[in-house]
Design a protein around this motif. Sequence first.
Motif, mmCIF file in Angstrom:
data_model
loop_
_atom_site.group_PDB
_atom_site.id
_atom_site.type_symbol
_atom_site.label_atom_id
_atom_site.label_comp_id
_atom_site.label_asym_id
_atom_site.label_seq_id
_atom_site.Cartn_x
_atom_site.Cartn_y
_atom_site.Cartn_z
ATOM 1 N N VAL A 239 0.854 -1.189 0.000
ATOM 2 C CA VAL A 239 0.000 0.000 0.000
ATOM 3 C C VAL A 239 0.890 1.240 0.000
ATOM 4 C CG1 VAL A 239 -1.921 -1.131 1.192
ATOM 5 C CG2 VAL A 239 -0.139 -0.002 2.526
ATOM 6 N N VAL A 240 0.304 2.371 -0.379
ATOM 7 C CA VAL A 240 1.065 3.620 -0.411
ATOM 8 C C VAL A 240 1.272 4.154 0.997
ATOM 9 C CG1 VAL A 240 1.105 5.975 -1.294
ATOM 10 C CG2 VAL A 240 0.189 4.130 -2.718
ATOM 11 N N ASN A 241 0.213 4.251 1.759
ATOM 12 C CA ASN A 241 0.263 4.834 3.097
ATOM 13 C C ASN A 241 -0.064 3.741 4.110
ATOM 14 O OD1 ASN A 241 0.257 6.397 5.361
ATOM 15 N ND2 ASN A 241 -1.243 7.893 4.615
ATOM 16 N N GLN A 242 0.948 3.258 4.806
ATOM 17 C CA GLN A 242 0.728 2.197 5.772
ATOM 18 C C GLN A 242 -0.060 2.681 6.985
ATOM 19 O OE1 GLN A 242 4.319 0.120 6.813
ATOM 20 N NE2 GLN A 242 5.010 -0.085 4.689
ATOM 21 N N ASP A 243 0.030 3.964 7.300
ATOM 22 C CA ASP A 243 -0.686 4.479 8.460
ATOM 23 C C ASP A 243 -2.190 4.430 8.242
ATOM 24 O OD1 ASP A 243 1.730 4.981 9.671
ATOM 25 O OD2 ASP A 243 1.849 7.049 8.931
ATOM 26 N N GLN A 244 -2.643 4.547 6.989
ATOM 27 C CA GLN A 244 -4.063 4.514 6.687
ATOM 28 C C GLN A 244 -4.562 3.103 6.375
ATOM 29 O OE1 GLN A 244 -6.155 7.090 6.951
ATOM 30 N NE2 GLN A 244 -4.454 8.393 7.626
ATOM 31 N N ALA A 245 -3.644 2.127 6.352
ATOM 32 C CA ALA A 245 -4.025 0.747 6.032
ATOM 33 C C ALA A 245 -4.454 0.015 7.302
ATOM 34 C CB ALA A 245 -2.869 0.019 5.367
ATOM 35 N N ALA B 94 -7.373 -3.280 4.076
ATOM 36 C CA ALA B 94 -8.364 -2.296 3.647
ATOM 37 C C ALA B 94 -7.918 -0.915 4.096
ATOM 38 C CB ALA B 94 -9.738 -2.629 4.215
ATOM 39 N N SER B 95 -8.530 0.097 3.500
ATOM 40 C CA SER B 95 -8.250 1.471 3.906
ATOM 41 C C SER B 95 -9.139 1.857 5.079
ATOM 42 C CB SER B 95 -8.484 2.417 2.730
ATOM 43 O OG SER B 95 -8.267 3.762 3.131
ATOM 44 N N ALA B 96 -8.634 2.751 5.915
ATOM 45 C CA ALA B 96 -9.402 3.152 7.097
ATOM 46 C C ALA B 96 -10.709 3.831 6.721
ATOM 47 C CB ALA B 96 -8.555 4.069 7.976
ATOM 48 N N ASP B 97 -10.742 4.534 5.574
ATOM 49 C CA ASP B 97 -11.967 5.207 5.152
ATOM 50 C C ASP B 97 -12.854 4.332 4.283
ATOM 51 O OD1 ASP B 97 -10.431 5.069 2.886
ATOM 52 O OD2 ASP B 97 -10.183 7.229 2.644
#
Length: 295
Positions: free
Chosen positions: A83-89, A125-128
Motif C-alpha cells: 500500500v502507499v500509506n501504511q498508516d491509513q491501512a 483495507a483502507s481506514a476510510d
Amino acid sequence: MKEENNGTPKNKWSRIFRKKWFFPAVYLTIAALLLSVVVWYQNLDNQIQETEDDQSSETYTPAEHDEDAQSVMDQQEVIKMPVVNQDQAEIVTKFYDYNAEQEEQENALVMFNNRFYQSTGIDIASADGETFDVLASLSGTVTEVREDPLLGNVVALSHENDVVTYYASLQGVNVKSGDKVQQGEVLGKAGENMFGQESGTHVHFEIRKDGNEVNPESFFNQPLSALDEAATEDEGTESEATEEESVESDGTEESTEDSGAGAEDASTQNSQNSNVEGGNTTDDTSDSSSSEDDA
C-alpha cells in the motif's frame, strides 16, 4: 722558551704528514664514512617504501570489503506492505496461524456460503473504506494475471529464492504476464470480491516460500533472506514432528501386534475348548448308544 714550545706541535704534525701511510689511511677513512652513509640512506629508503606499501594495503583491504558489503546490502530488498500509506491501512483479516491464540485464529476465519475457511494471507483495507493503489511488495516478474469469479482479479509475482507474492480482490490490473516490475510499482486498484465480502474494499495479500504460505505480518520491513531462515526453522520443526510421529506409530504397531497375538491365542484356546467339549459329547453319545443296544 715560548717559541720552542710553539714549534714542537707543528713539527709533530709535519712528521705525521710525511708518513707514507697517512694519506692512504685518510682516504680509507673517508671512503668508509661515505660508504656507511650510502648504505644507511638506502636502508632508510627501503624502510620508508615498505611502510608506505603496508599502509596502502591496509587501507585498500577494508575498502574492498566495504564495497562488497554495500553491494550485498543493495541486493537485499526489504519486504513492504503493498500500500502507499501504511498508516491509513488496516488489516481486517489475519493469517491463520495454528500456534496463535484463539482470538487471533477467529479473526483469521473467512465465512463463505455458510462455511468457515482458514485465511492463507491477510486482507488489507483502507481506514476510510475507499479504494487505493496496490503496490508491488518486492521487485519481480509477473507470472500470473487472471480473473477469478470468487477472488476477483488476481496477480502473482515471482522473486528470488523461490518466493512468490500473491495479490487478489483487485478492481483493475495495470500489468500483464511476463512484465518486470519494481518494488512500489502500482499493480492495480483494491476492490471487492465474492469470497471476502465481509472485508469490503480490500486487497488479499499472500507470501509463499517454496510453495508454502507464510504470515506476511511476520516479515514486513525485513529482508528477503528472513524467509530463508524461517523456512530452515520450519524444516527442523517438521523433521522433529515426523520423528515423534514415527516413534508413536512404532509404538502403536507393537501394541497392535501384541493385541493380535493375544487374540490369536484366545481364538486358539476357544477352538481347543470347543474340541474338548465336542469330544466329550461324542463319548457321551456313544455311551448312550451302547446302552440302548444292550437293552
